[in-house]
Design an enzyme around this catalytic site. Structure first.
Site, PDB file in Angstrom:
ATOM      1  N   ARG A  50       0.868  -1.168   0.000  1.00 58.51           N
ATOM      2  CA  ARG A  50       0.000   0.000   0.000  1.00 58.51           C
ATOM      3  C   ARG A  50       0.911   1.225   0.000  1.00 58.51           C
ATOM      4  NH1 ARG A  50       2.357   1.689   3.720  1.00 58.51           N
ATOM      5  NH2 ARG A  50       0.786   3.311   3.894  1.00 58.51           N
ATOM      6  N   GLY A  51       0.296   2.402  -0.072  1.00 59.30           N
ATOM      7  CA  GLY A  51       1.108   3.602  -0.242  1.00 59.30           C
ATOM      8  C   GLY A  51       1.262   3.856  -1.736  1.00 59.30           C
ATOM      9  N   ALA A  52       1.029   5.113  -2.125  1.00 55.49           N
ATOM     10  CA  ALA A  52       0.911   5.430  -3.552  1.00 55.49           C
ATOM     11  C   ALA A  52       2.117   4.983  -4.404  1.00 55.49           C
ATOM     12  CB  ALA A  52       0.641   6.927  -3.706  1.00 55.49           C
ATOM     13  N   GLN A 199      -2.398   2.438  10.117  1.00 52.23           N
ATOM     14  CA  GLN A 199      -1.072   2.357   9.465  1.00 52.23           C
ATOM     15  C   GLN A 199      -0.003   3.127  10.243  1.00 52.23           C
ATOM     16  OE1 GLN A 199      -3.909   3.088   7.796  1.00 52.23           O
ATOM     17  NE2 GLN A 199      -3.821   2.453   5.668  1.00 52.23           N
ATOM     18  N   ASP A 240      -1.673  10.675  -1.739  1.00 51.75           N
ATOM     19  CA  ASP A 240      -2.013   9.618  -2.690  1.00 51.75           C
ATOM     20  C   ASP A 240      -2.347  10.199  -4.052  1.00 51.75           C
ATOM     21  OD1 ASP A 240      -3.004   8.826   0.225  1.00 51.75           O
ATOM     22  OD2 ASP A 240      -2.213   7.080  -0.839  1.00 51.75           O
ATOM     23  N   LYS A 251      -4.604  10.082   3.362  1.00 48.43           N
ATOM     24  CA  LYS A 251      -5.365   9.208   4.264  1.00 48.43           C
ATOM     25  C   LYS A 251      -6.391  10.004   5.068  1.00 48.43           C
ATOM     26  CE  LYS A 251      -5.064   5.652   4.436  1.00 48.43           C
ATOM     27  NZ  LYS A 251      -5.939   4.639   3.769  1.00 48.43           N
TER      28      LYS A 251
HETATM   29  O1  MRU Z   1      -4.491   3.208   2.096  1.00 47.53           O
HETATM   30  P1  MRU Z   1      -2.992   3.274   2.074  1.00 47.53           P
HETATM   31  O2  MRU Z   1      -2.323   2.708   3.269  1.00 47.53           O
HETATM   32  O3  MRU Z   1      -2.422   2.781   0.756  1.00 47.53           O
HETATM   33  O4  MRU Z   1      -2.779   4.822   2.135  1.00 47.53           O
HETATM   34  C1  MRU Z   1      -1.744   5.464   1.604  1.00 47.53           C
HETATM   35  C2  MRU Z   1      -0.994   6.097   2.650  1.00 47.53           C
HETATM   36  O5  MRU Z   1      -0.248   5.430   3.328  1.00 47.53           O
HETATM   37  C3  MRU Z   1      -1.110   7.498   2.891  1.00 47.53           C
HETATM   38  O6  MRU Z   1      -2.216   8.152   2.573  1.00 47.53           O
HETATM   39  C4  MRU Z   1       0.176   8.170   2.639  1.00 47.53           C
HETATM   40  O7  MRU Z   1       0.299   9.193   3.510  1.00 47.53           O
HETATM   41  C5  MRU Z   1       0.449   8.526   1.217  1.00 47.53           C
HETATM   42  S1  MRU Z   1       1.317   7.326   0.294  1.00 47.53           S
HETATM   43  C6  MRU Z   1       2.977   7.846   0.347  1.00 47.53           C
END
Ligand code: MRU
Length: 363
Positions: A50-52, A199, A240, A251
């Site tokens: 997960r994470g962009a 997270q 994201d 998030k």
């Molecule tokens: O739903 P996730 O865990 O994939 O969410 C993404 C994130 O972890 C955050 O929003 C984050 O701050 C951005 S991704 C570098």
């Protein structure tokens, strides 16, 4: 930062892909092997990764796995669609898939598998480079805060996990922290637990602890109180998807932190690579679809029991209706600056267009 784990890597066999299963952290550390495109879809959809930026890299390898099975145009299009629908918000997913399309589609099918693996590896290693550059630029903000108040560590509040675990490098929001820490600047991170999926508690606390960065876990509702009492020098969050005009989708709960920061005069930064900017839209609230996920992510909590077992329990009454919104949008007017690989810029369309003149014209 010294990391003894990799979020994604090619296996020794030269074709299957190993990812760290983030749903098991912090109590279990296990890699999983992706052997076809459907495995990559599952990894993204079920949030093993997960994470962009990491979602983008996983999708790129998903295309490589697809091209290994069948390098035809139609198989590519099916893989593109499946991967694209795995998660809706992170724009790095679309970016990575479009990169794969332009690298492969005008080439003969026989050469596509090799090209796809090479481009996927490049996307991962470019992300590492982008994270390091973000770290260098963001660390200057932390150093400046330390110069203003050298009596104590710089207190940085972050939300969710925009760390090494969310990327193929040292993270986005955490990169300035790791860099400043490496430079010998005393730092301390307030880690929002980040409901619904925690997270912050599970991932950010884990990776900061592993890197030896001082931090304290706080309940999501604590940030405003800390800001009122001067306990936060700056907020740094990830993103994201960020619009061409600087609205930051991140998030769920990020917007509330930005409001509290604004009310208390605390600088609020979003750290993100240009691959997270969606140049096709300006208005984040109107134009970014917000992912709604299964209610059990909010209702069911997992953790370690007294006997050392990982277990899950349900918090609310079993029949309580649950709304599980994964992201929100912080309007650009609440964002002090955007920390990118090319420097810290204002969250405005002209400022972003000036820094990324070569990329912003693509729409
Ligand atoms: O739903 P996730 O865990 O994939 O969410 C993404 C994130 O972890 C955050 O929003 C984050 O701050 C951005 S991704 C570098």
């Amino acid at each position: 930062v010294n990391r003894d784990y990799q979020t994604i890597a090619l296996e020794q066999d030269g074709w299957s892909v190993r990812v760290l299963d983030q749903t098991l952290l912090p109590h279990l550390f296990e890699y999983r092997i992706l052997r076809d495109c459907d495995d990559s879809v599952t990894a993204i959809r079920d949030m093993w990764v997960r994470g962009a930026p990491l979602i983008g890299a996983t999708a790129a390898y998903g295309v490589a796995l697809a091209m290994r099975a069948d390098p035809s145009d139609s198989f590519f299009e099916t893989a593109y669609e499946k991967l694209f629908s795995a998660r809706p918000t992170a724009v790095n997913l679309r970016w990575a898939l479009d990169q794969m399309r332009s690298c492969l589609m005008d080439k003969p099918p026989s050469g596509r598998e090799a090209l796809a693996y090479a481009r996927a590896a490049e996307i991962a290693s470019e992300d590492d480079t982008l994270c390091s550059a973000i770290g260098r630029h963001g660390a200057e903000l932390i150093a400046a805060a330390y110069r203003r108040n050298p009596e104590r560590p710089v207190n940085i509040l972050t939300h969710c996990n925009a760390g090494a675990l969310a990327t193929c490098g040292m993270g986005t929001a955490t990169a300035p922290v790791y860099t400043a820490h490496g430079d010998g600047i005393p730092v301390h991170v307030w880690v929002d637990e980040t409901r619904p999926r925690n997270q912050g508690a599970a991932l950010t606390a884990w990776e900061l602890g592993r890197a030896g960065v001082p931090h304290t876990l706080i309940a999501d509702n604590t940030g405003g109180h800390l800001m009122q009492h001067g306990e936060v020098d700056l907020c740094i969050v990830g993103s994201d998807r960020t619009t061409a005009a600087g609205d930051v989708c991140n998030k769920i709960g990020t917007y509330l932190k930005a409001l509290a920061a604004h009310d208390n005069g605390v600088p609020f930064y979003a750290a993100l690579p240009s691959t997270t900017i969606d140049w096709t839209i300006d208005d984040g609230v109107a134009d970014i679809p917000i992912e709604k996920r299964h209610g059990d992510e909010l209702a069911v909590v997992s953790g370690l029991t007294d006997t050392g077992q990982v277990a899950s329990i349900r918090l609310p009454p079993v029949d309580t209706p649950v709304g599980n919104y994964a992201f929100d949008v912080t309007p650009a007017r609440l964002v002090t600056g955007i920390i990118t690989e090319r420097g810290v810029t204002k969250a405005t369309k002209p400022a972003l267009q000036e820094v990324f003149a070569d990329l912003s014209k693509q729409d």
